[in-house]
Design a protein around this motif. Structure first.
Motif, PDB file in Angstrom:
ATOM      1  N   VAL A 510      58.297 140.059  42.845  1.00  0.00           N
ATOM      2  CA  VAL A 510      58.544 139.188  43.994  1.00  0.00           C
ATOM      3  C   VAL A 510      59.935 138.597  43.850  1.00  0.00           C
ATOM      4  CG1 VAL A 510      57.793 137.142  45.257  1.00  0.00           C
ATOM      5  CG2 VAL A 510      56.098 138.614  44.154  1.00  0.00           C
ATOM      6  N   HIS A 511      60.720 138.686  44.901  1.00  0.00           N
ATOM      7  CA  HIS A 511      62.089 138.151  44.865  1.00  0.00           C
ATOM      8  C   HIS A 511      62.296 137.261  46.086  1.00  0.00           C
ATOM      9  CE1 HIS A 511      66.714 139.005  44.522  1.00  0.00           C
ATOM     10  NE2 HIS A 511      66.387 137.774  44.192  1.00  0.00           N
ATOM     11  N   THR A 512      62.527 135.976  45.830  1.00  0.00           N
ATOM     12  CA  THR A 512      62.877 135.030  46.885  1.00  0.00           C
ATOM     13  C   THR A 512      64.022 134.164  46.380  1.00  0.00           C
ATOM     14  OG1 THR A 512      61.495 133.133  46.248  1.00  0.00           O
ATOM     15  CG2 THR A 512      60.431 134.912  47.497  1.00  0.00           C
ATOM     16  N   ALA A 513      64.599 133.388  47.276  1.00  0.00           N
ATOM     17  CA  ALA A 513      65.637 132.428  46.902  1.00  0.00           C
ATOM     18  C   ALA A 513      65.065 131.024  46.759  1.00  0.00           C
ATOM     19  CB  ALA A 513      66.753 132.431  47.943  1.00  0.00           C
ATOM     20  N   ALA A 514      63.750 130.909  46.688  1.00  0.00           N
ATOM     21  CA  ALA A 514      63.112 129.594  46.622  1.00  0.00           C
ATOM     22  C   ALA A 514      63.334 128.958  45.259  1.00  0.00           C
ATOM     23  CB  ALA A 514      61.612 129.726  46.899  1.00  0.00           C
ATOM     24  N   ALA A 515      63.712 127.690  45.266  1.00  0.00           N
ATOM     25  CA  ALA A 515      64.051 126.988  44.030  1.00  0.00           C
ATOM     26  C   ALA A 515      62.798 126.469  43.335  1.00  0.00           C
ATOM     27  CB  ALA A 515      65.005 125.836  44.324  1.00  0.00           C
ATOM     28  N   GLU A 516      62.626 126.907  42.103  1.00  0.00           N
ATOM     29  CA  GLU A 516      61.606 126.333  41.231  1.00  0.00           C
ATOM     30  C   GLU A 516      62.213 125.095  40.585  1.00  0.00           C
ATOM     31  OE1 GLU A 516      58.799 125.010  39.367  1.00  0.00           O
ATOM     32  OE2 GLU A 516      58.190 127.009  40.012  1.00  0.00           O
ATOM     33  N   VAL A 517      61.718 123.923  40.990  1.00  0.00           N
ATOM     34  CA  VAL A 517      62.266 122.668  40.487  1.00  0.00           C
ATOM     35  C   VAL A 517      61.261 121.918  39.625  1.00  0.00           C
ATOM     36  CG1 VAL A 517      63.891 122.453  42.404  1.00  0.00           C
ATOM     37  CG2 VAL A 517      61.613 121.450  42.619  1.00  0.00           C
ATOM     38  N   GLY A 518      60.250 122.649  39.153  1.00  0.00           N
ATOM     39  CA  GLY A 518      59.225 122.043  38.325  1.00  0.00           C
ATOM     40  C   GLY A 518      57.871 121.961  38.984  1.00  0.00           C
ATOM     41  N   GLN A 519      57.802 122.295  40.271  1.00  0.00           N
ATOM     42  CA  GLN A 519      56.561 122.125  41.025  1.00  0.00           C
ATOM     43  C   GLN A 519      55.566 123.255  40.810  1.00  0.00           C
ATOM     44  OE1 GLN A 519      59.173 123.725  42.129  1.00  0.00           O
ATOM     45  NE2 GLN A 519      59.161 124.134  44.313  1.00  0.00           N
ATOM     46  N   GLY A 520      55.982 124.366  40.189  1.00  0.00           N
ATOM     47  CA  GLY A 520      55.073 125.469  39.921  1.00  0.00           C
ATOM     48  C   GLY A 520      55.101 126.558  40.967  1.00  0.00           C
ATOM     49  N   LEU A 521      56.150 126.609  41.776  1.00  0.00           N
ATOM     50  CA  LEU A 521      56.236 127.601  42.840  1.00  0.00           C
ATOM     51  C   LEU A 521      56.272 129.024  42.290  1.00  0.00           C
ATOM     52  CD1 LEU A 521      56.642 128.281  45.861  1.00  0.00           C
ATOM     53  CD2 LEU A 521      59.102 128.090  45.453  1.00  0.00           C
ATOM     54  N   ARG A 546      70.985 137.104  46.618  1.00  0.00           N
ATOM     55  CA  ARG A 546      70.909 138.534  46.941  1.00  0.00           C
ATOM     56  C   ARG A 546      69.758 138.835  47.885  1.00  0.00           C
ATOM     57  NH1 ARG A 546      70.877 141.322  41.145  1.00  0.00           N
ATOM     58  NH2 ARG A 546      69.381 139.621  40.840  1.00  0.00           N
ATOM     59  N   VAL A 547      68.924 137.835  48.115  1.00  0.00           N
ATOM     60  CA  VAL A 547      67.841 137.944  49.083  1.00  0.00           C
ATOM     61  C   VAL A 547      68.043 136.840  50.104  1.00  0.00           C
ATOM     62  CG1 VAL A 547      66.269 136.448  47.790  1.00  0.00           C
ATOM     63  CG2 VAL A 547      65.327 138.203  49.296  1.00  0.00           C
ATOM     64  N   GLY A 548      67.432 136.952  51.281  1.00  0.00           N
ATOM     65  CA  GLY A 548      67.635 135.965  52.331  1.00  0.00           C
ATOM     66  C   GLY A 548      67.133 134.588  51.955  1.00  0.00           C
TER      67      GLY A 548
END
Length: 803
Positions: A510-521, A546-548
Motif C-alpha cells: 500500500v502506498h499513500t502520502a498520508a502522514a503517520e504522526v503516531g495515530q496508528g494510520l 511519488r503518489v497523489g
C-alpha cells in the motif's frame, strides 16, 4: 525521490529512508488490533525520527529570530556571521529565490522577515555551517538594528477598535483592519423581545481559554538534499506532504516536480506541523551550498517555531424555560490568531458552526471573529475551534441547570440533538447521533468510592495536604466535532495498491502520502489491505510525493478518507484478480471473494491459490476517494451544510480539590463515545486516552503565558503537560452506530474527547468549590485566592461530598 536520496541514511535504527513500514509479517484485518509495525523501534529507541537523519557532507542550519513582537528592521548586517570559520551560507529575505510569502490559506507569512517583524521569534535570517554549534553562534553574530514599537496584544481592541493600529497593511475584512474572518450564524429571532420573554431564566457569562501548545515531544526537524536536476529532496516531519510542496516550490522558484518530499519519523503533531517550519529554510540553504542541510529546533525554539491553539474570549447568553428547554443562545467568540493567518479562517468557521454545541435551539445569534495581533501565531490544534466553544457552551449548560435546579446531565439530555435534528447552521444531522444512549451509558458507569484516609490527596506525594479542606466534585462535558475538511474543500485521498507473488505467497503493498504522526494510520492501512485482498502479508510503503495527495493528518479524517482510498484501490485490484482468474479458465462466480491467500466462493470453498492466479504478474490500481460534497457557510447568515460528519463524546469527571490551597486531583474520568465502527480497538483506545489527556491539560495545566506579546515559559520546565501521575483511571464505553456514508461505517474519533474532557473537569472543580471559574486552565490562585464571602457549596445541582 532522486538519486541523492541514496546518500541519506538514518543515524540509527533499521531501514532506509525510502523503505517501507514493517516487514510484511502477518497481522490482523479490520476490527483486529495487530502489532504496530513501528512499535518495537519506538519502544527500544531505534526508530528513526526526523531529527536523527544525517547525510554525507551534511551541514547544519540555524535560524536567527526576532526578540521583539513588533519592530521595523532598519539594518541587517550578516558580515560578522560570514566571517566565522565553518560558516557556509547566511541568507536573508533578499536571497529567497521565488515568492517571498507562503501560507496554508492566506499567503501572508514571509519566508524571512522583509522589513518588519510581527511576533517574537519571527525568522529573520538563516545560517548553514559545518556543525550545529557554529551555526547557532553565527546566527547570533548577525547584527540587526530594530526600531521597536508597542505590540498589538489586546484581542478585543484588535477586533473592535477602529483606532487600533494594523498588524498588516490590509485586513481581510472590510471595516475591520485586523480581522481575518468574521462569521455570523443567524437562526430565528434571538434578539426579539417577544422571544426573549419566553425564557424563565437568562444566563450571561464571559469565558476565556488560554493559549495551549501542541507540546509534541519530537521537535521540528528535516533534511534537505540538493539534487542533480536543480531540485531538492526533502525528508521532513509534517502532517501534509503535498500542501507543504505547494507552498515550498513557489518560494524556491521551482516547479513542484523538482521538490520531492518524503515523510520522516514524526514525534507527534496535533496540528502543530500543518504549517511550515524548517522546510523552505533547509531547502534554501541546501540549494545555495550544494550540500545536504539538516535543521533541528531545540525545545525553546520549537515553542516559537510552530503555531499554537487560539486563545479565546467568549460571551454567551442562554435563555431557557423552567423545564430546561433552551429558547435562545446569543454568543460572541473572539479568537486570537496572532501575527499571521495560518488556519484562523477555518478555525473561525468551526467555532461559529459548532458554537452552541450538540443542542437543539430555535433562536441563535453567533458571531465568531479571528483577528491578527502581535501575539504568537496560532493555527491548528486538536479540536480546531470547537474546543474553545465547547468550554463556554458546556459551562453555560451547567449555569442554566443550576439556576433551574435541574440535574446537569438531564438538562443536556432534554436539549440534545439526534438523528434528524437541524443545527443552527441549517444542516441536517442525517447519521446516527446517539446522545440519549450515551447519557444513559454514562449514568450506569459507577462513581469511585470515597477515598480511604491514606489515599492520595491533591498535591500528590508531597503530602501538601492530609485531607483538610478537601472536597469532591462531579462534572460533565459533551462535545460535537466535525470530521474531515469542510466548507466545500476538495477533500480527498489517493492510494496505490499492488499485489504480487513473492517467495510463494501473495504480497500486497500500500502506498499513500498520508502522514503517520503516531495515530496508528500505517497499521490501519495494512489491516484494510488484508481484509479486502485476503492476504496476510501487507506492507505499507513510506509516505512521499511519488503518489497523489492524501490530504492532512488532521480533522480526524485519515481513517475515513485515506482508509476509503485504500479500500477502493484494493477493490480495484480484487477485480483485476477475478479478471485474471477468468482468463486462466477458472469459473469465478459473481459473489467470489478473496481470503487466506486464495480465491474463494461466497461459502469459503477454495477455487485457486492467489499465487497461481498472479504468476509473475504484479497487479496494480490507484484510486482517489472523496467524501460527499460540502458547501461554505453563508458569510452573512452562517447557513449551509458545511460539514461531512459529526462525532460526539461525553465525559464525566470526578475531582478532589483542596479549597484552601487551590490544589486539584482528578480522581476519575469516564468517557462514552460513538465511533461508528471500530477498526482497531487498541489504537482507538489510545486516541481516546490521548485526547482526554490533552483536554485535562487545557483544564488544569497547559498555557503559553505571554506578556506584551512575549512568551514567558518556552520550556517543559515552565509549560506543564500532564504526566502519567496526573492521569486518573479512564473508564470507556465505546459505541458503534455505523454511518452508512463512511467507509466501514466508521466515525472519526481522535478529536472529540479533547473537547468534552476540559469542561467536565472544570465543572467538577466548580462543583467542589462553588466558584464560577470561567477561565481555563484553572490555576491554584483562582481557587485559593478567590472571594469566599458566599458559601462555596451552595447550588442546587452541585454534587459535592466532603472528604
Amino acid at each position: 525521490m532522486s538519486d541523492t536520496s541514496a546518500r541519506c541514511i538514518p543515524s540509527q535504527g533499521r531501514g532506509s529512508l525510502t523503505g517501507a513500514w514493517g516487514n510484511g509479517t502477518p497481522g490482523g484485518g479490520v476490527g483486529d488490533s495487530p502489532r504496530r509495525p513501528d512499535a518495537a523501534g519506538k519502544v527500544l529507541g531505534t526508530f528513526t525520527y526526523a531529527s536523527d537523519l544525517r547525510a554525507e557532507g551534511m551541514l547544519h542550519g540555524a535560524t536567527l529570530r526576532s526578540p521583539h513582537p513588533r519592530a521595523l528592521i532598519r539594518r541587517l548586517d550578516t558580515a560578522p556571521a560570514l566571517a566565522m570559520p565553518g560558516v557556509r551560507a547566511v541568507l536573508t529575505h533578499e536571497d529567497v529565490p521565488g515568492r517571498k510569502h507562503y501560507g496554508l490559506i492566506v499567503q501572508d507569512c514571509p519566508v524571512l522577515a522583509i522589513d518588519e517583524v510581527r511576533y517574537q521569534g519571527e525568522p529573520v535570517a538563516i545560517v548553514a555551517a559545518d556543525d550545529a554549534d557554529t551555526a547557532r553562534r553565527a546566527a547570533q553574530a548577525i547584527v540587526v538594528d530594530y526600531v521597536v514599537f508597542e505590540p498589538i496584544t489586546d484581542l478585543r481592541r484588535a477586533v473592535f477598535d477602529p483606532a487600533c493600529p494594523r498588524v498588516h497593511e490590509r485586513g481581510a475584512v472590510a471595516g475591520h483592519d485586523n480581522v481575518v474572518r468574521h462569521q455570523p450564524v443567524r437562526r430565528g429571532r434571538p434578539h426579539d423581545p417577544r422571544i426573549r420573554a419566553l425564557a424563565d431564566v437568562e444566563i450571561t457569562r464571559e469565558y476565556e481559554v488560554g493559549m495551549q501548545d501542541q507540546a509534541f515531544l519530537g521537535p521540528e526537524a528535516g533534511l534537505a538534499l540538493p539534487a542533480p536536476d536543480g531540485g531538492v529532496d526533502l525528508h521532513v516531519a509534517t502532517q501534509w506532504l503535498h500542501a507543504d510542496r505547494e507552498q515550498i516550490a513557489p518560494c524556491l522558484g521551482l516547479p513542484e516536480e523538482k521538490v520531492r518530499m518524503a515523510l520522516s519519523g514524526v514525534g507527534g503533531a496535533f496540528g502543530g506541523r500543518e504549517d511550515l517550519s524548517v522546510q523552505i529554510h533547509a531547502a534554501m540553504l541546501a540549494l545555495r551550498t550544494g550540500r545536504p542541510v539538516r535543521m533541528t529546533y531545540d525545545r525553546r525554539e520549537s515553542f516559537f517555531g510552530h503555531v499554537h491553539r487560539h486563545p479565546a474570549l467568549m460571551r454567551y447568553t442562554h435563555g431557557a424555560r423552567s423545564d430546561g428547554t433552551l429558547v435562545y443562545v446569543i454568543a460572541e467568540l473572539l479568537l486570537d490568531g496572532g501575527a499571521y493567518a495560518s488556519t484562523t479562517e477555518a478555525v473561525v468557521g468551526n467555532a461559529a458552526s459548532l458554537g452552541i454545541g450538540p443542542y437543539e435551539v430555535e433562536h441563535v445569534a453567533v458571531d465568531a471573529y479571528g483577528a491578527y495581533t502581535n501575539n504568537p501565531p496560532c493555527g491548528a490544534m486538536r479540536g480546531f475551534g470547537a474546543v474553545q466553544a465547547c468550554f463556554a457552551y458546556e459551562s453555560q449548560m451547567d449555569a442554566v441547570a443550576e439556576a433551574l435546579g435541574i440535574d446537569p446531565l438531564e438538562i443536556r439530555a432534554r436539549n440534545a440533538v439526534k438523528q434528524g435534528s437541524t443545527l443552527a447552521t441549517g444542516q441536517l444531522i442525517d447519521s446516527p447521533a446517539p446522545l440519549a444512549e450515551m447519557f444513559a451509558r454514562l449514568r450506569e458507569m459507577p462513581l469511585p468510592d470515597e477515598p480511604d484516609p491514606g489515599a492520595l490527596q491533591p498535591g500528590g506525594y508531597g503530602n501538601t495536604t492530609h485531607g483538610e479542606g478537601v472536597r469532591r466534585g462531579v462534572g460533565y462535558g459533551v462535545g460535537i466535532k466535525n470530521i474531515c475538511y469542510s466548507a466545500g474543500f476538495d477533500d480527498y485521498s489517493t492510494a496505490r495498491v499492488t499485489l504480487s507473488a513473492k517467495q510463494g505467497e501473495p504480497v500486497a503493498i500500500v502506498h499513500t502520502a498520508a502522514a503517520e504522526v503516531g495515530q496508528g494510520l500505517v497499521t490501519v492501512q495494512g489491516q484494510i489491505a488484508r481484509t479486502e485482498l485476503g492476504v496476510e502479508n501487507a506492507t505499507v510503503a513510506q509516505a512521499d510525493t511519488r503518489v497523489g495527495s492524501s490530504g492532512s493528518s488532521s480533522a480526524s479524517r485519515q481513517s475515513y478518507v485515506t482508509g476509503g482510498a485504500v479500500k477502493a484501490a484494493c477493490e480495484a485490484v480484487r477485480e483485476l484478480v477475478l479478471e485474471r482468474a477468468r482468463a486462466h479458465g477458472i469459473a469465478v462466480p459473481d459473489d467470489a471473494r478473496l481470503g487466506g491467500g486464495k480465491l474463494l466462493t461466497s461459502q469459503g470453498e477454495p477455487l485457486a491459490d492467489l499465487t497461481q492466479i498472479l504468476g509473475a504478474e504484479t497487479l496494480e490500481a490507484t484510486r482517489e476517494y472523496r467524501h460527499r460534497e460540502t458547501g461554505p457557510l453563508d458569510r452573512l447568515t452562517g447557513q449551509g451544510s458545511s460539514h461531512v460528519q459529526f462525532a460526539f463524546a461525553v465525559h464525566r469527571a470526578v475531582v478532589d480539590v483542596d479549597v484552601e490551597l487551590g490544589l486539584i486531583r482528578v480522581v476519575r474520568l469516564d468517557l462514552v463515545q460513538d465511533v461508528g465502527r471500530i477498526l482497531n480497538r487498541q489504537a482507538l483506545e489510545g486516541q481516546l486516552q490521548g485526547g482526554t489527556a490533552q483536554g485535562l491539560g487545557l483544564a488544569l495545566l497547559e498555557e503559553i503565558v505571554t506578556q506584551d506579546g512575549k512568551i514567558r515559559n518556552p520550556s517543559f520546565t515552565d509549560y506543564l503537560i500532564p504526566t502519567i501521575l496526573d492521569m486518573p483511571p479512564l473508564g470507556m464505553e465505546i459505541l458503534e452506530h455505523p454511518d452508512p456514508a463512511a467507509p466501514y461505517g466508521l466515525r472519526g474519533a481522535g478529536e472529540p474527547p479533547t473537547l468534552s474532557s476540559t469542561p467536565a473537569i472544570a465543572a467538577a472543580v466548580r462543583a467542589a468549590t462553588g466558584l464560577p471559574l470561567n477561565r481555563v486552565p484553572i490555576r491554584p490562585e483562582h481557587i485559593a485566592l478567590a472571594d469566599r464571602r458566599a458559601d462555596p457549596r451552595v447550588g442546587a445541582n452541585r454534587e459535592v461530598i466532603d472528604v
